[in-house]
Scaffold this motif. Structure first.
Motif, PDB file in Angstrom:
ATOM      1  N   CYS A 128       4.340  -9.226   9.977  1.00  0.00           N
ATOM      2  CA  CYS A 128       5.013  -9.519   8.710  1.00  0.00           C
ATOM      3  C   CYS A 128       6.150  -8.542   8.442  1.00  0.00           C
ATOM      4  O   CYS A 128       6.723  -8.529   7.369  1.00  0.00           O
ATOM      5  N   GLU A 168      -0.177  -1.446   4.541  1.00  0.00           N
ATOM      6  CA  GLU A 168      -0.611  -1.612   3.150  1.00  0.00           C
ATOM      7  C   GLU A 168      -1.519  -2.847   2.999  1.00  0.00           C
ATOM      8  O   GLU A 168      -2.656  -2.745   2.570  1.00  0.00           O
ATOM      9  N   CYS A 169      -1.019  -4.034   3.402  1.00  0.00           N
ATOM     10  CA  CYS A 169      -1.785  -5.268   3.181  1.00  0.00           C
ATOM     11  C   CYS A 169      -2.442  -5.774   4.470  1.00  0.00           C
ATOM     12  O   CYS A 169      -3.147  -6.778   4.446  1.00  0.00           O
ATOM     13  N   CYS A 178       3.904  -8.022   1.205  1.00  0.00           N
ATOM     14  CA  CYS A 178       3.625  -7.209   0.020  1.00  0.00           C
ATOM     15  C   CYS A 178       4.806  -6.336  -0.395  1.00  0.00           C
ATOM     16  O   CYS A 178       4.751  -5.654  -1.414  1.00  0.00           O
ATOM     17  N   TYR A 195       5.947  -3.658   1.111  1.00  0.00           N
ATOM     18  CA  TYR A 195       5.816  -2.260   1.528  1.00  0.00           C
ATOM     19  C   TYR A 195       7.040  -1.826   2.324  1.00  0.00           C
ATOM     20  O   TYR A 195       7.543  -2.574   3.169  1.00  0.00           O
TER      21      TYR A 195
END
Ligand SMILES: [Zn+2]
Ligand SMILES: [Zn+2]
Length: 721
Positions: A478, A472-473, A433, A435
């Motif tokens: 990741c 965040e996601c 995402c 972030y």
């Protein structure tokens, strides 16, 4: 005279007058305890004519309560305090407080009960006690300090005292330090060194103010020459102050000092135990501490009988204090020498342009040590153009440097890789995402520290454990590290040279003088093949087997908020290059850059120091920058952004309109949020002849700010973040 004016330790208050009770004897400099409302406050008796004060009628004066059992602050120190407060626009009380930097010392001589382990063997130990015994081996200190060392509670240690595992020792707080012997081990000096040393010796015996710029390449033996000045002061029964830029350097220095004078000198820095602090402070004030080696705060110690000041690595930016009283210890050291009428030696292989200019104008005497000691030659320097010689994707060491590293390892020689960035990576982001991890208190990215598995802000100290998933996601695994820090370079070396023994040297790994000593020992014993480090490794160390230095990113210093970026880059790279080839084998330096054509890189590559200084001098002259013009910064901050902005605009709006003063800003500071405070800055550029301090004082004195707003002035600023 039965009334005196006192400087009291409360920067919100001006000087106060007190009555001296019958029978009490005070003089200027006396440290006293005085009433303030219902409280008691520490103050220093000052010459009334030098401090403006309110005229309180004699019958309203309250009496001084007592004179504290320490010698009065000497007149040269009182003048230094006044000068520092005036020059740096700091409250007098804040500066004076730096001179009385041990509250314990003010209570007078005493004994203190310390504790140490006994030989008694306990049959069964609780985990806490076992931990304490493990940690306290060969330690002796108060219960409080031992508890801190061992990481256990006071109660655990008290229990151990009762069980006979710890025993009390009564210690005189003021027990004298062992004396240094000026003739302990006579030096073996080169002809050049002999000439320079003789100058220092004569100057010390003359007891006159004389600033020296001791300019010599790394490895030229500057320390040995100023040690002769130290010996001269010892012979005269006078004290010496040696300022070093980093505590991490102290250990090597203490060893060299011990070899020359037979004892280690007294040290002074922020991590001293309070009992050590108190003992050192009192010994300095009584004149019994002969040589003090310390960080910049040692500059304000109350020396009884100073004979010489030395500022080593005088170009170092860490001599500049950037909070509280914002002073430059190098410049204040010269003023102290002037007030004390003693010589001061600023030693450096890469002097600051300001210092060279002072020498040029004849105010400092420049003494030069032109060559390396013992026949060692300067290293060969080559530039690696990163646009041509690209490292592999996700790597930072370019092929020529990889090849050189392999070559040294085969030959059994040492290499050093320099990157001035702590941690693993300066930015962490989410691949899914986008972030980015940012500090909640500062406008800065969090730096990943993989060794300690945390993300940390290098400005405020905020830390979080490195998460497994994106906050965040919530995608797991990741997170990507962007850019290199020293930890990542160390990993890369381990991948390229799996058999190499790699040491990581940063303030995260060299956390104590003991760890620094351990590193030096291992490197000297050839137990390390590759050293990867930050600016901590750029100076002070002398490893004869080190023949290769690689600078990972020479361009890094040219970005950011450093007002003297080119000079700083030059100094840092020249210093780290100076680590190579200090023994019999010649050294080689590889500098990785994307801007080989930049004047600073060209000067480094050609080894042409004079050309660099000449070009930098012209650039500064054109820009009206120091030493040809003057800078000052005003920093406005508040927890409320609008409040900070309004205050900054208020300052900007009432700026004086003077022909020789240029005011830039207000603008949000590059670090617009720091430790939870929003920051705005103004930069002032003025002609050398301008009375800059008076201009700023009159400008700010007419303004009033809300209580949440802080306005700080930085005279001769170094960083502009
Ligand atoms: Zn994400
Ligand atoms: Zn922060």
């Amino acid at each position: 005279m039965n009334r005196v004016r006192c400087l009291v330790f409360n920067s919100a208050l001006g000087p106060l007058d007190y009555r001296v009770p019958e029978g009490m004897v005070v003089e200027p400099g006396s440290v006293v305890l005085a009433p303030l409302g219902p409280r008691q406050i520490i103050g220093v008796v000052w010459e009334a004519e030098r401090l403006p004060g309110a005229e309180v009628p004699a019958n309203k004066l309250r009496p001084i309560l007592s004179v504290l059992p320490v010698p009065p602050l000497p007149a040269p120190l009182r003048r230094l305090i006044e000068w520092t407060a005036d020059y740096y626009l700091a409250p007098l009380a804040s500066v004076a407080r730096m001179a009385l930097s041990s509250t314990g010392a003010l209570r007078g001589g005493s004994t203190v009960t310390e504790y140490r382990l006994t030989d008694k063997q306990a049959e069964r130990l609780t985990p806490q006690r076992a931990k304490a015994i493990e940690a306290l081996h060969s330690q002796q200190a108060t219960i409080r300090e031992l508890a801190e060392l061992a990481g256990v509670s006071d109660a655990v240690l008290r229990g151990m005292v009762n069980a006979g595992l710890l025993e009390p020792v009564l210690v005189d707080s003021d027990r004298p330090y062992p004396p240094a012997d000026p003739a302990f081990f006579g030096p073996d000096l080169s002809d050049d060194q002999t000439v320079v040393a003789a100058k220092f010796v004569a100057s010390v015996h003359a007891h006159e103010f004389q600033p020296y710029l001791l300019d010599g390449v790394t490895g030229s033996g500057k320390t040995e020459t100023y040690f002769e000045g130290v010996a001269a002061a010892l012979e005269d029964g006078r004290q010496v102050l040696v300022l070093l830029p980093e505590i991490a350097l102290t250990e090597t220095f203490l060893k060299r000092f011990g070899a020359r004078f037979g004892v280690t000198p007294v040290t002074w820095h922020s991590s001293l135990k309070s009992s050590e602090r108190r003992r050192a402070w009192r010994a300095v004030a009584m004149g019994s501490a002969q040589v003090i080696v310390g960080a910049r705060s040692a500059l304000f110690l109350p020396f009884a009988n100073l004979g010489l000041i030395i500022v080593d690595e005088a170009h170092e930016v860490s001599f500049k204090q950037d909070d509280g009283v914002r002073y430059n210890a190098r410049d204040v050291a010269v003023m102290r020498a002037r007030f004390e009428s003693v010589p001061v030696i600023l030693a450096s292989a890469t002097p600051a342009l300001e210092s060279l200019q002072m020498a040029e104008s004849g105010r400092y005497e420049r003494v030069i040590l032109p060559s390396r000691f013992g026949g060692a030659t300067m290293p060969d320097i080559h530039v690696v153009d990163l646009r041509v010689e690209q490292p592999e994707r996700g790597h930072w060491i370019a092929p020529p440097l990889v090849k050189a590293l392999k070559d040294r390892l085969e030959k059994g020689e040492q290499s050093l890789l320099f990157l001035n960035r702590r941690g693993y990576a300066p930015l962490t982001l989410c691949r899914t995402c986008g972030y980015r991890f940012q500090c909640p208190n500062c406008s800065a990215w969090l730096v990943e520290h993989r060794l300690s598995r945390r993300l940390a802000c290098h400005h405020c100290g905020h830390e979080v454990p490195t998460p497994d998933a994106c906050p965040e996601c919530h995608e797991p695994d990741c997170l990507v590290a962007c850019g290199p820090g020293v930890e990542r370079i160390a990993d890369e070396v381990a991948a390229i040279l799996p058999e190499a023994r790699v040491a990581l040297v940063t303030s995260d790994t060299l956390t104590s003088p003991a760890k620094a000593a351990e590193f030096v020992e291992m490197a000297s014993a050839k137990a390390i093949d590759v050293i990867v480090g930050t600016q901590l490794v750029t100076k002070g160390y002398h490893f004869p087997e080190l023949t290769l230095v690689g600078v990972i990113d020479a361009d890094m210093g040219l970005e950011g908020g450093d007002l003297r970026a080119a000079e700083r880059t030059y100094q840092q790279v020249a210093q780290v290059a100076g680590r190579a080839g200090r023994g019999e084998k010649p050294g080689e330096v590889l500098i990785q850059t994307r801007h080989p054509e930049a004047p600073v890189i060209e000067a480094l590559a050609s080894g042409d120091r004079d050309a660099f200084y000449a070009a930098e001098t012209e650039a500064r002259r054109d820009a009206g920058a120091p030493p040809f013009g003057r800078w000052a910064a005003i920093i406005v901050s508040s927890e409320d952004e609008a409040e900070a902005r309004d205050a900054a605009r208020g300052i900007g709006g009432s700026a004086p309109n003077l022909a020789d003063v240029m005011i830039l800003g207000p603008a949000p500071a590059p670090l617009s949020l720091l430790r939870g405070r929003y920051r705005y800055r103004l930069l002032i550029n003025a002609r050398r002849s301008t009375e800059l301090q008076r201009v700023i004082r009159e400008w700010l004195d007419q303004l009033r700010f809300p209580p949440g707003v802080r306005v700080a002035v930085d005279i001769d600023p170094y960083s502009f973040v």
